[in-house]
Design an enzyme around this catalytic site. Structure first.
Site, mmCIF file in Angstrom:
data_model
loop_
_atom_site.group_PDB
_atom_site.id
_atom_site.type_symbol
_atom_site.label_atom_id
_atom_site.label_comp_id
_atom_site.label_asym_id
_atom_site.label_seq_id
_atom_site.Cartn_x
_atom_site.Cartn_y
_atom_site.Cartn_z
ATOM 1 N N GLY A 1 20.628 20.003 9.313
ATOM 2 C CA GLY A 1 19.903 19.088 10.187
ATOM 3 C C GLY A 1 18.423 19.404 10.118
ATOM 4 O O GLY A 1 17.970 20.183 9.266
ATOM 5 N N ALA A 2 17.638 18.830 11.027
ATOM 6 C CA ALA A 2 16.189 19.010 10.990
ATOM 7 C C ALA A 2 15.795 20.485 11.065
ATOM 8 O O ALA A 2 14.942 20.951 10.303
ATOM 9 C CB ALA A 2 15.543 18.230 12.131
ATOM 10 N N HIS B 1 -7.454 0.125 4.133
ATOM 11 C CA HIS B 1 -7.355 0.623 2.760
ATOM 12 C C HIS B 1 -8.500 1.588 2.488
ATOM 13 O O HIS B 1 -9.634 1.316 2.877
ATOM 14 C CB HIS B 1 -7.431 -0.551 1.772
ATOM 15 C CG HIS B 1 -7.481 -0.113 0.342
ATOM 16 N ND1 HIS B 1 -6.357 0.296 -0.343
ATOM 17 C CD2 HIS B 1 -8.523 0.004 -0.530
ATOM 18 C CE1 HIS B 1 -6.705 0.632 -1.578
ATOM 19 N NE2 HIS B 1 -8.020 0.451 -1.706
#
Length: 464
Positions: A181-182, A443
């Site tokens: 898991g994490a 951007h």
């Protein structure tokens, strides 16, 4: 004579202390009871100090690969004691910050071990003495602790929980991480980048099993490329200290059990809620496998007793606890908050690369009967990602083809734990693909990939 409050909160983690602040803002007289350190596990032994460690390993990785950026860094090394000390100082700074917030918001802090003795009553043991508190409402926010293997309890020497793994006195040479898991993946990532030989054992067929299957597959390849050995569909039949290290009996997919020796092992197989011995049983508070059952506002089946955070079940996340605390307090104060919607809670894994998600996976959406439009955009198609030298990863979005509802978003790559909030906001506002398509993204930024993924779901991607 017992002190009387509008609200007493048992536990000062990210659920408890946030609830206390909001209650004070709403004019309630509040006390918070804490047996260890303000801020709870997350701030002192979880979310924050682990991120400090992971930042260290990230920088160390960049230093070792300085040449790819046109830089020189010779004789790169680290001082483990200083690495740990920095992490502890970060936690200490934030602990002091919570103390300041309690004082600023006039929240009474009661140190000691709290027990709910009756509806509206608590006793707090402070060494040899006991303090009695009365409250119109009580919120239980006692959190959770690491789950031990039934056949091998953590000893802090060679068998570690997350707490031991955060304050190592020696660097593992060969590390076994049990659970993907994490927490398991984050520690595997940290120790691998710091030079340990790391193996992850996972019973389920894939790592990070709650994530989208494409994300899991990508992470499998990425971590394997980094040198981490991944054993999925694999069980652990034994774990015991042996010769200054630890010996594991690993049952592979073919049923064969192999013994292998490691210098250390980290057990990351889940958590156990801290609901024992705090008086809930005597009051008849309903639980499910130890977790307190609540409604969407944090109310239990016993009037005046509320619960938030890890004690109430998955997802076991700090931000979920904080939001539950605010909802419960606003309800207590007579407001009309929205009930908790767990589908809009983001999940993040701070490994290298990072993983982040919100909402349904593609598989779950299909199981639910949705007709889907799915978009996917790779990091390699993004100018900022290439300039950063972080061109591995992707952003994936899952839409309801009929309504345009954003059902889920899934990311893997650099800084995606920061990017995911854009999709969380979109889901909270019930945004459709039309609004996301018409949104202007700056951007050059990594966030442009979010836009491109949405466009891609409808055959309109520009740069891929």
């Amino acid at each position: 004579m017992a002190d009387t409050y509008d609200l007493v909160i048992l536990g000062s983690g990210p659920g408890g202390y946030v609830a206390a602040i909001r209650a004070s803002q709403l004019g309630l007289k509040v006390a918070i009871v804490e047996r260890e350190r303000l801020g709870g596990i997350c701030l002192n032994w979880g979310c924050i100090p682990t991120k400090a460690l992971l930042r260290t390993s990230e920088i160390y990785h960049y230093m070792q690969n300085a040449e790819s950026y046109g830089l020189k860094a010779d004789n790169v090394g680290f001082d483990l004691a200083k690495v740990v000390d920095r992490s502890r100082k970060v936690a200490g700074q934030l602990n002091a910050g919570v103390k300041g917030l309690m004082k600023k918001n006039k929240v009474t802090v009661v140190e000691g071990v709290g027990t709910v003795t009756a509806k509206g009553k608590l006793s707090v043991k402070q060494g040899d003495k006991t303090v009695e508190l009365l409250a119109k409402n009580i919120i239980v926010a006692t959190g959770a602790r690491a789950r031990d293997l039934p056949f091998a309890k953590a000893d802090g020497k060679t068998i570690w929980t997350y707490r031991h793994a955060m304050v190592p006195t020696e660097m593992p040479t060969k590390l076994l991480v049990i659970g993907s898991g994490a927490i398991g993946v984050e520690f595997a990532s940290f120790y691998n980048d710091m030079g340990a030989d790391v193996t992850i054992v996972e019973m389920l067929p894939r790592i990070l099993p709650v994530e989208d299957e494409e994300v899991s597959a990508f992470m499998n390849k990425a971590l394997t490329k980094q040198g981490i050995k991944l054993l999925t569909g694999t069980g652990l039949e034994g774990l015991a200290p042996s010769g200054g290290g630890v010996t594991a009996k690993i049952k592979h997919k073919d049923g064969k059990v192999v013994e292998e020796t490691f210098s250390h092992a980290i057990v990351a197989i889940g958590i156990v809620p801290n609901t024992e011995n705090i008086g809930l049983e005597a009051l008849g508070v309903e639980t499910d496998r130890g977790h307190i059952k609540t409604d969407g506002y944090g109310r239990t089946n016993v009037d005046g007793i509320w619960a938030i955070g890890d004690v109430t079940g998955a997802p076991w996340l700090a931000h979920k606890a904080s939001h539950e605390g605010i909802i419960a307090v606003e309800k207590i104060a007579g407001g009309s908050p929205h009930q908790m919607d767990k589908a809009n809670i983001p999940g993040c894994t701070y490994s290298r690369p990072q993983v982040a998600s919100v909402g349904m996976t593609e598989a779950k959406a299909k199981e639910a009967g949705y007709e889907l439009k799915v978009g996917k955009f790779p990091f390699i198609g993004n100018g900022k990602a290439i300039a950063l030298g972080e061109a591995e990863g992707f952003v994936k979005t899952v839409f309801d083809a009929k309504t345009g509802e954003l059902l889920g978003a899934h990311m893997v790559g650099a800084e995606v734990t920061e990017l995911i909030q854009g999709y969380v906001v979109a889901r909270q506002l019930e945004t459709t693909e039309a609004e996301l398509m018409e949104t202007v993204f700056a951007h050059p930024t990594l966030s442009e990939m979010m836009h491109e993924s949405v466009l891609g779901a409808y055959g309109r991607s520009i740069h891929y």
